[in-house]
Enzyme design. Sequence first.
Site, short mmCIF file in Angstrom:
data_model
loop_
_atom_site.label_atom_id
_atom_site.label_comp_id
_atom_site.label_asym_id
_atom_site.label_seq_id
_atom_site.Cartn_x
_atom_site.Cartn_y
_atom_site.Cartn_z
CG ASP A 127 38.64 1.58 -10.64
OD1 ASP A 127 37.65 1.05 -10.07
OD2 ASP A 127 38.60 1.03 -11.84
CG ASN A 143 34.88 -1.56 -7.72
OD1 ASN A 143 35.64 -0.69 -8.66
ND2 ASN A 143 33.95 -1.21 -7.69
CG ASN A 188 33.87 -0.48 -11.47
OD1 ASN A 188 34.67 0.48 -11.11
ND2 ASN A 188 32.61 -0.30 -10.69
CB SER A 203 38.17 -28.75 -21.22
OG SER A 203 37.46 -30.14 -21.64
CA CA Z 1 35.44 1.53 -9.12
#
Ligand code: CA
Length: 575
Positions: free
Chosen positions: A227, A229, A231, A263
Site C-alpha cells: 500500500d 499511498n 489509503n 490556530s
Molecule cells: Ca493504496
Amino acid sequence: MKVPCRILAVAPLFLLLLFCSWASPAPDDQFSMGHSKRHQCIGCVLVLSVITQLAQVHNSTVEASMERLCGYLPGKLYLKTTCYILVHVFGSDIIKLLDADMNVDIVCHTLEFCKQDAGQPRCHLYPLPKEAWKLTQEKARHIVKKSTAMKYLRSGSDICSLPFLAKICQKIKVSIQTSMPLKDADSDKYSVFPTLRGYHWRGRDCNDSDKTVYPGRRPDNWDAHRDSNCNGIWGVDPKDGIPYEKKFCKGSQPRGIILLGDSAGAHFHIPPEWLTASQMSLSSFFDLPTALTDEFNWPQLSGATGFMDSTSGMEEKSIYLRLRKRNRCNHRDYQNISRNGASSQNLKKFIESLSRNQLLDNPAIVIYAMIGNDVCNGKADPIPEMTTPEQLYSSVTETLKHLDSHLPKGSYVVLHGLPDGTFLWDNLHDRYHPIGQLNKDVTYAQLFSFLNCLQVNACHGWMSSNKTLRTLTSERAQQLSNTLKKIAASEKFTNFDLLYMDFAFKEMVEEWQRRGGQPWQLIEPVDGFHPNEVALLLLAELFWKKMQLQWPQVLGKENPFNSRIEQVFGDQGGH
Ligand code: CA
C-alpha cells in the site's frame, strides 16, 4: 521542530503553558523574557483562582485544595511531580497570603509572578480590593518577608535555578525531547505517532521505514504488492488478477486536502473543565499530555482535517471526511499545516512543511485560511501592527508562487476571507468566563482588559471595550478579504485553479440559531476568541455546500466503487 511551548513545560506552574500558544503568535521571538513573564502572571492568577475555588467547592483548606489539584493531574510528562514540587516551594506562602484574605491578584503580584512595569498600569483580573492596593500589598509583602522561595526568585528569577528543582527541570526537558520522534524533516514528514506534528496533523504513515510510502502519492505499480499511498487499498483481486487500486481508484480523480491555517484551523482549544473547580475530577486532565504535545491544538477534531468523531455531538463532518466519503481512495490524504499565530506575513517560515511531490503525488485542494492574525495582535496600539492590503497582496502572491512550484497539476487553491470579529465582544462581554462562573466575579470584559493590560491579548482590536477600535479592526479585515478576492480574480497559475470564498460567518450563526443555539455557544469558552468545534464543523458544512453548488469540480467525482472498497478493505486501516 520548534519547541518554545514545550520548553516552557519546565517553567513554573505548568498551567502557564495554557497561555503560551493561546495569547500569542508563533513567531520565534515570542518567548522573549518579557513575554513569558506576562504569561506567568496569567498562569498564576488562573491557577490560584482554581485553587481557591476548589477550597470553596469542597469546603477545604487551601493546602488540601492544592493537594487535590495535583492529585487530579496525570503522571505523564512529570505533570503531577512538578505540581507537588511547586506546592512544596510556594505552598506555604500561598496559604499564608490567601488565609490573610488577600485576593488572587495581590498574591500573584506579591509572589512576583505579576509585575507592574514602570509607567504601565497595574494589571488585575478581579475588581480591585476595597483597601488601597499599596497598603494591602505592603501587608502581603510583610507576610512572605522570610520566604525562601521568594529569595531565590528574586536572585535568579528562574524557578529551575532552585537547587532542588534543577534536577527535575532537567528530567522534564529530557522526557519532552525524547518523546519527540527524530526525523529528517525534508524527506519524511509523515509519522506513526499521533502528536508532535504526527498523524493528528497529517495522514498516518503506513510504513515509517520506507520514505517512498506515504499518504497522497499516486500508487506505485497500482499497489499490487504493497500500500504505497497508505489509503488501505492494495493487492490483487484473485478473481481476475486486476490490482484493487486500479480497479477501484483509476480515473476516480483522487485528491487530498491541505490546510494552510492558523490556530483556528488547527482547532486551538482549552477545555473549560481545566478551569472549572465545581466540575473538576480525576478525569478532567486526562487529555492534558496530548494537548501539550499538540500545542493546545486538536487538528484531529478540526473542521478542515478532523478525522475523529465530534466530541460535541455534531453530525457534520470535516472537509477531509467528506472528501473521503466521496471517494474512499482519498483515505488518509490530509495535511493540517497550521500554526498558532500564523498570518500571511509569517507563513513563509513554515510553508516548507507542506509535503506534496509535484511529479509523484495526487492533486490537492489547498485552503489558505489565515483568518485573524493579520488584524489581531496584542499591542497596546494594534493598528500599526496590522497587515496592510498591499503587504497582503505581495505575501499572498509569493505564497501562491511557492504553491505553483510544489502542487501537482490539477490542484485547487481556495483563498478564505476573514470574519468580522466584532461578534466576540458583542456576544461575550457581559457573560461570565469559566473562571468567574462560581462567584460571578469575572466577565469576558474583565478578562479582555486584563489581557490587554498585559499586552498578551490574542486580538486587542476585537477583544476590547473600545468600539472605535473594534470597528477599525473589522474594516481592515474587510479590506484584506477584498484583497484576497482581487487576487483570486486576477492572478493565474499553471498547476492550480484559484478561488476565493467569503468567511460564511453570518450563515454559520444563522444556521446555529435555526437549531435553537445561541451565538456565544460558537466561541471557545476559555479564550473567548477561537471558533469552537461546533463552529468549525458548521463552517465545514457551509464550505462544502458552497463548493458543491458553485465549483463541484474542486471536490471531484463520487466514486462508484466506494461500497466495494468498504466491503473488501473495511475501515482501510483506520486513521
Ligand atoms: Ca493504496
